[in-house]
Design a protein around this motif. Structure first.
Motif: not given
Lengths: 559, 72
Positions: B61, B65, B68-69, B71-72
């Motif tokens: 998990q 997370q 998943a978050f 920055p690009t």
């Protein structure tokens, strides 16, 4: 004063970009640049009287609106005072962004005045935390904070910003461009949906349990109500799922768990298929896990795959957004023309009875709760503190929407009720907001009467005063040989006088025959008000599954 | 049990290290190296099967997370 677009302005612009209109906070040294930028700004800052109230207010706002709640505090003690609220939000999957000032960058790590390594401190209690060292990255990191807080399974995010970064001028030309992609939700598994539908098709005694996941969106609520009405499915709710059932649905069995209804708990025990939806099998829900729903195949739907089989083994796991999952399941069940379960639903619904009450020699707290929820409409936003009154309220409240009931469920943090109600009132200014608090928890947050007074927040405080830390007292009575250690609050202050000292209208009631009139006056008062209910000191919460007991072992009175 | 994770936020190593004893598990070995802002970490964990399963889910998990978050 020359307005320079500095880091603090970039923070406020980022908040505006997220649609934030209200934040809750308390100023201090390291966050002064942000407060300076707030001066005269369109974002409304609500000054609370303790940082913990700021985070609880933000939580109350988020719980009752579905939007991200925002709070701010200074470095060191300001930041550490947020910790309980962050953990509370983490446990209940509440989207929050907490902004903390940090000491100047060159002081970090030197034990500077009001320095705390708040990122390290809050790592286990947040979904993520972000230290912004470069003012050019403020916009990007703030966007990321909101995306993390609200994306997937919601949760709290802390953003820590040194004061020099808040003061630094932003170089527009070199600000990086960025994209923060919201994470892809788990793809709907059609095979798993088919397996779930097949289990339901063969079920004789199915049951749904709805949890806090239903609060994530209107769509989830709509699909949940569609499912249970389509099948005539009996259903129960965790404390965070209260309000999910259609008002008046005869197959709704009330809350399950330690103080859940007998009908809900025994139905779980007898069920052969359980649809566990957006819930995580908290120990207050399951009781002894080795005895929980032993006859049932579990279909577990959740946005967070790490919850599957964490506590209770799942026969079918449905990962993803609850609305999407439920829509697919409903469509599949409709296609296969699954028969309804009215007979089973009626059988267990017939087991439902009002929660039992002790016979008491004085004003009964449960009578007050019964009367409150008979009078207050389902659209009333109700928050609670933590303890006996919380359980009495949860057993009786009939919200018409899951966002109309907010409580510190997973963490059970006393002091939550009043500041959460303040946050709810700012989030839902057109709704009636009532907070039900006990005399213990109220004394952890009564300084927020000043916040009520300053902003004329129309929050109604129903204070259940039994002059005890009642839930602990109840356990001492039942399980600790009546050794009442440190639970007696018989020297409570005059709460009405305290409220009046804050210029809050207040009244008290100590006779059952006066309860209805007192409650009506409370709800009708145009402004904040406290109703002090002087209750019998040793009334207990029933039913109760004793600690270590199984879900079918509830007791309804003292053995 | 051996778990390998790729982390963007190095501080999550500490989070995972702190989690292991909380689940009643112990860390027998940790290997970590960072390349291009990504930290590849391998944890060799010991404990009873149920605790290891739950710890594995929690680490997954955290890693999910983290991934998943970014920055690009």
């Amino acid at each position: 004063m020359i307005a320079i677009r500095g880091g603090a302005h970039a923070v406020l612009e980022a908040l505006e970009a997220e649609g934030v209109q209200t934040i809750f906070g308390y100023p201090g040294g390291a966050i002064m640049p942000l407060y300076d930028a707030l001066y005269g700004h369109s974002i409304r800052h609500i000054l609370v009287r303790h940082e913990q109230a700021a985070v609880f207010a933000a939580s109350g706002f988020a719980r009752t609106t579905g939007r991200v709640g925002v709070c701010c505090a200074t470095s060191g003690p300001g930041a550490t005072n947020l910790v309980t609220g962050l953990l509370d939000a983490s446990m209940d999957s509440i989207p929050l962004v907490a902004i903390t000032g940090q000491v100047r960058s060159n002081l970090m790590g030197t034990d500077g005045f009001q320095e705390a390594d708040v990122c390290a401190i809050t790592q286990p209690v947040t979904k993520a935390n972000i230290l912004i060292r470069d003012p050019q990255l403020i916009a990007r990191e703030m966007r990321r904070a909101f995306a993390i807080a609200s994306g997937g399974r919601p949760g709290p995010v802390l953003v820590d910003i040194p004061s020099d970064v808040l003061k630094a001028a932003i170089d527009e030309a070199s600000a990086p461009t960025f994209t923060i992609a919201m994470p892809a939700l788990p793809t709907l598994d059609r095979n798993a949906i088919a397996r779930a539908a097949d289990l339901l098709r063969r079920a004789k005694r199915p049951l749904a349990i709805i949890g806090g996941g239903v609060r994530r969106g209107e769509d989830a609520l709509e699909q949940y109500r569609r499912l249970v009405s389509m099948l005539g499915l009996p259903h129960t709710a965790t404390i965070n799922g209260l309000g999910a059932g259609e008002p008046g649905d005869r197959h709704y069995l009330g809350m399950l768990g330690m103080h859940g209804s007998k009908a809900a708990n025994l139905s779980v025990h007898r069920a052969d298929v359980i649809l566990a939806l957006g819930m995580r099998f908290d120990d207050r829900v399951t009781g002894r896990t080795d005895r929980f729903a032993k006859e049932a195949a579990i279909i577990h739907a959740d946005i967070d795959p790490s919850e599957f089989s964490k506590i209770i083994p799942a026969s079918v796991s449905l990962a993803g957004d609850l609305a999407t999952t439920l829509r697919a399941l409903c469509d599949e069940l409709e296609r296969s023309r699954i028969p309804r379960f009215d007979d089973w639903g009626d059988e267990v619904a017939n087991m439902w009875a009002p929660p039992p009450s002790d016979k008491v020699d004085g004003l009964s707290a449960t009578t007050i709760m019964d009367r409150l929820f008979a009078i207050a409409p389902g659209s009333t936003v109700v928050t609670t503190d933590v303890g006996q009154h919380q359980m009495w309220a949860a057993q009786r409240v009939r919200p018409d929407h899951p966002r109309n009931f907010a409580t510190s469920a997973g963490l059970g943090a006393m002091g939550f009720g009043l500041p959460a109600a303040i946050g709810a009132a700012f989030g839902q200014p057109d709704k009636e907001v009532v907070t039900v608090v006990g005399d213990g928890g109220f004394q952890m947050s009564l300084t927020e009467l000043a916040t009520l007074r300053r902003y004329k927040v129309r929050v109604k405080i129903l204070l259940i005063d039994n002059r005890n830390l009642g839930m602990v007292r109840q356990w001492q009575e039942l399980f600790y040989n009546e050794r009442y250690s440190a639970t007696n609050l018989s020297d409570n202050p005059d709460f009405v006088a305290i409220a009046k000292a804050y210029d809050i209208h207040a009244d008290s009631v100590d006779r059952e025959e006066d309860v209805d009139a007192a409650l009506k006056a409370l709800l009708a008062h145009d402004g904040p008000m406290l109703l002090h209910c002087i209750c019998y000191p040793s009334e207990n919460v029933w039913p109760m599954i004793p600690a270590g007991g199984a879900i079918d072992e509830g007791i309804e009175s003292k053995p | 049990m051996t778990i390998s994770v790729v982390l963007r936020d190095q501080r999550l190593l500490a989070r995972i290290i702190n989690l292991a004893p909380r689940f009643g598990c112990s860390l027998a070995r940790i290997d970590a190296r960072t390349n291009d802002d990504l930290t590849l970490a391998t944890f060799k964990l010991e404990g009873d099967a149920d605790a290891l399963r739950r710890l594995d889910a929690k680490i997954s998990q955290i890693a999910a997370q983290d991934a998943a978050f970014a920055p690009t």
